[in-house]
Design an enzyme around this catalytic site. Structure first.
Site, PDB file in Angstrom:
ATOM      1  CG  ASN A   1      -3.041   5.232  -1.550  1.00 46.26           C
ATOM      2  OD1 ASN A   1      -3.049   4.142  -0.988  1.00 46.26           O
ATOM      3  ND2 ASN A   1      -3.959   5.607  -2.432  1.00 46.26           N
TER       4      ASN A   1
ATOM      5  CG  ASP B   1      -1.186   1.518  -3.946  1.00 45.86           C
ATOM      6  OD1 ASP B   1       0.032   1.377  -4.174  1.00 45.86           O
ATOM      7  OD2 ASP B   1      -1.622   2.136  -2.944  1.00 45.86           O
TER       8      ASP B   1
ATOM      9  CG  ASP C   1     -10.418 -16.248 -13.752  1.00 38.36           C
ATOM     10  OD1 ASP C   1      -9.736 -16.820 -12.884  1.00 38.36           O
ATOM     11  OD2 ASP C   1     -11.653 -16.089 -13.672  1.00 38.36           O
TER      12      ASP C   1
ATOM     13  CD  GLU D   1      -8.590 -20.563 -12.779  1.00 39.46           C
ATOM     14  OE1 GLU D   1      -8.512 -20.855 -11.568  1.00 39.46           O
ATOM     15  OE2 GLU D   1      -9.280 -19.615 -13.213  1.00 39.46           O
TER      16      GLU D   1
ATOM     17  CG  HIS E   1      -5.542 -15.667  -6.884  1.00 43.58           C
ATOM     18  ND1 HIS E   1      -4.883 -16.276  -7.927  1.00 43.58           N
ATOM     19  CD2 HIS E   1      -6.830 -15.540  -7.281  1.00 43.58           C
ATOM     20  CE1 HIS E   1      -5.731 -16.497  -8.916  1.00 43.58           C
ATOM     21  NE2 HIS E   1      -6.922 -16.069  -8.546  1.00 43.58           N
ATOM     22  CG  ASP E   2      -8.521 -18.739  -6.735  1.00 43.64           C
ATOM     23  OD1 ASP E   2      -9.010 -17.800  -6.073  1.00 43.64           O
ATOM     24  OD2 ASP E   2      -8.667 -18.848  -7.967  1.00 43.64           O
TER      25      ASP E   2
ATOM     26  CG  ASP F   1      -1.724   1.233   1.405  1.00 39.26           C
ATOM     27  OD1 ASP F   1      -1.866   1.988   0.425  1.00 39.26           O
ATOM     28  OD2 ASP F   1      -2.213   1.455   2.522  1.00 39.26           O
TER      29      ASP F   1
ATOM     30  CG  ASP G   1      -5.869 -12.892 -13.659  1.00 35.47           C
ATOM     31  OD1 ASP G   1      -6.608 -13.503 -14.450  1.00 35.47           O
ATOM     32  OD2 ASP G   1      -5.490 -13.351 -12.577  1.00 35.47           O
TER      33      ASP G   1
ATOM     34  CG  ASP H   1      -5.953   3.143   0.019  1.00 33.19           C
ATOM     35  OD1 ASP H   1      -5.068   2.266   0.181  1.00 33.19           O
ATOM     36  OD2 ASP H   1      -6.513   3.346  -1.077  1.00 33.19           O
TER      37      ASP H   1
END
Length: 565
Positions: free
Chosen positions: A24, A30, A202, A259, A332-333, A22, A99, A26
């Site tokens: 910035n 990013d 994907d 995928e 990520h899955d 991150d 992706d 928040d």
């Protein structure tokens, strides 16, 4: 190697932008956070970045529900930020693949907003709409892959149901419509002209469905309709991909990986044989299914090493010389690989993480590192389902609750297999918020970040990060690793993962122990005649063996790679 086959020498680093860095404050990772870490990635030695979706999205499925394929999501930055990232990565010798989720879009996409208004406008056929049955029920019994019940949702304006294989907010795109396909190709051209280096596509094996949409006789068991939209039964999937190649991909020197869930190896060859002109490689899932049980991925089975080896060896042998493999332990899955296939206890975490990296990196194919793998990040066990962000985890919690399972049992399944295991913020240092941000992140940190982080690992006597650097350096441009024939050894061995790679008379012997005890390995007779040089080890370089070196004694989670001559 063909000069355009650069992806065969690639080492890919997957970035989940929300959770990487991150910039910035928040609480959301990013693009500028990624830019900040380009020197880190270059030093690690990777030469391709795969970015999970950064397009505009309501974030129902963490960015895979795309509402504008041409716009960067505000939370990630601007198009200028992305163009700067692309330039800085290229200047550092790092390529970027994006992706692209074109099996479904978001309900917030303008196509869907128009499509649901009527049956006779420009976009009315961009999605899969079907009339109700006579009793008003859904067109068939297909279930959502996310475990949310029916894969059909009724819309009053049209008096019809639309298909959503994933979340209700992710209507499936109708690839039977040539106008829709051309929209997809135009979008791909948009990004390729900006200079990106390829796509991860994907759920691409699910884009074609049987057009009579029959009931699935097994839906009650698995909750899906996969025989009628999966890779083995999608009647036009290869036609669509060949069209994509002809109209778009053939014009660029790019890397493509699709995928392909539920795709057996014989069907995978149809995707990645070069002469078919479709994709460079696919993500297959056979080795991800070795610990599935009655609740699918959420079962609490422990994998058997023989099953894991059988799955991985099959793909190595079947694609050898005719296709190309993607090599990965997690993404990520999936749960964190050291918690799932290794041992995340503090005593063995580093050893098992480096052993797993070794047996993966020396197989034939392109290796993928998921952010945090290089420091051995582990699964997280949040106390409450409320701490989880993954839509699938919440759907499964509700499903299990309705089945009468106890909260403790349900949470044990969630702890083991939730996709949020991979989505907690990257652990950069032991400062507040793990150096990811200066504020509370969008998802809670793994509490072990004070001990497991990049800074601590790189400063330790035994650094997983530095071990990855050595593996990457060794395999880059190494003909044996890239092109060598693969031969399995000891499929029945319940402790040791072993194989050879051979090329032009040169051989590598790769060994990895999956045991937390010392185990015995008998060197095959045909290899005993060779002299051996140890080229990779995750211990101190000393080898425990008998007098004539015909038997090796591997210590817990030991990895050994020998050059045989």
């Amino acid at each position: 190697m063909n000069k355009n086959d650069w992806w065969k020498d690639a080492v890919v680093y997957q970035i989940y932008p929300q959770s990487f860095k991150d910039s910035n404050n928040d609480g959301i990772g990013d693009i500028n956070g990624i830019r900040e870490k380009i020197p880190y990635l270059k030093d690690l030695g990777v030469n391709v970045l795969w970015l999970n979706p950064i397009y505009e999205s309501p974030m129902v499925d963490n960015g895979y529900d795309i509402s504008d394929y041409y716009k960067i999501a505000d939370c990630y930055g601007t198009m200028e930020d992305f163009e700067n990232l692309l330039k800085e990565a290229h200047d550092a010798g790092i390529k970027i693949i994006m992706d692209l989720a074109v099996c479904a879009s978001s309900i917030e996409h303008k196509w869907f907003k128009e499509s649901k208004k009527s049956r006779d406008n420009k976009y009315s056929d961009y999605y899969i709409w079907k009339d109700p049955k006579e009793d008003g029920s859904a067109p068939n019994n297909w279930g959502s892959i996310f475990g949310s019940g029916s894969a059909w949702e009724y819309v009053e304006e049209r008096g019809q149901y639309y298909l959503h294989l994933f979340a209700v907010e992710q209507p499936d795109l109708n690839w039977e419509n040539p106008d829709l396909r051309n929209e997809v190709y135009e979008n791909m051209e948009f990004w390729l002209k900006k200079g990106i280096d390829g796509f991860r596509l994907d759920s691409i094996s699910l884009i074609s469905k049987k057009q009579d949409f029959p009931d699935d006789p097994t839906a009650g068991e698995n909750g899906y309709g996969s025989p009628y939209f999966g890779a083995s039964n999608g009647p036009r999937v290869h036609e669509f991909l060949q069209e994509m190649y002809e109209k778009v991909l053939s014009k660029y020197d790019v890397m493509t990986v699709g995928e392909a869930t539920r795709t057996p190896v014989d069907k995978a060859l149809l995707y990645c044989q070069p002469e078919r002109k479709e994709l460079n490689m696919v993500f297959q899932f056979d080795h991800m299914h070795v610990d599935y049980g009655k609740f699918g991925r959420y079962s609490d089975l422990k994998f058997k090493l023989s099953d894991l080896k059988e799955a991985m060896f099959l793909w190595q042998k079947s694609l050898n010389g005719v296709g190309w493999n993607s090599l990965y332990w997690d993404n990520h899955d999936q749960p964190r690989f050291v918690s799932r296939f290794g041992n995340d206890d503090s005593k063995y975490r580093k050893l098992s993480a480096t052993m797993l990296a070794t047996v993966l990196f020396f197989q034939q194919g392109t290796p993928f590192i998921y952010q945090g793998d290089e420091i051995g990040m582990t699964n997280v066990a949040f106390d409450s389902i409320d701490s989880y962000k993954d839509i699938e985890a919440h759907n499964m919690y509700l499903k299990f609750s309705n089945m009468g399972l106890s909260n403790d049992e349900i949470m044990s399944y969630i702890h083991n297999k939730s996709r949020d295991n991979a989505r907690t913020p990257m652990q950069w240092n032991s400062n507040s918020f793990a150096g990811f941000s200066c504020v509370d992140p969008w998802i809670e940190l793994n509490p072990n970040y004070s001990k497991i982080n990049v800074e601590n690992d790189m400063n330790s006597d035994f650094s997983i990060h530095d071990y990855y650097k050595k593996l990457i350096k060794y395999r880059k441009g190494n003909e044996i690793v890239r092109d060598g024939d693969f031969k399995e050894i000891g499929l029945e061995d319940s402790d040791i993962f072993s194989y050879t790679r051979t090329y032009k008379g040169k051989t590598l012997l790769v060994l990895g122990s999956f045991s937390d005890k010392k185990v015995c390995y008998n060197v095959p007779n045909n290899l005993q005649k060779f002299k051996r040089e140890l080229v990779v080890s995750n211990y101190d370089g000393n080898i425990e063996q008998n007098k004539d070196a015909s038997t090796l004694y591997l210590r817990p989670y030991e990895a050994l790679v020998f050059y045989m001559y």
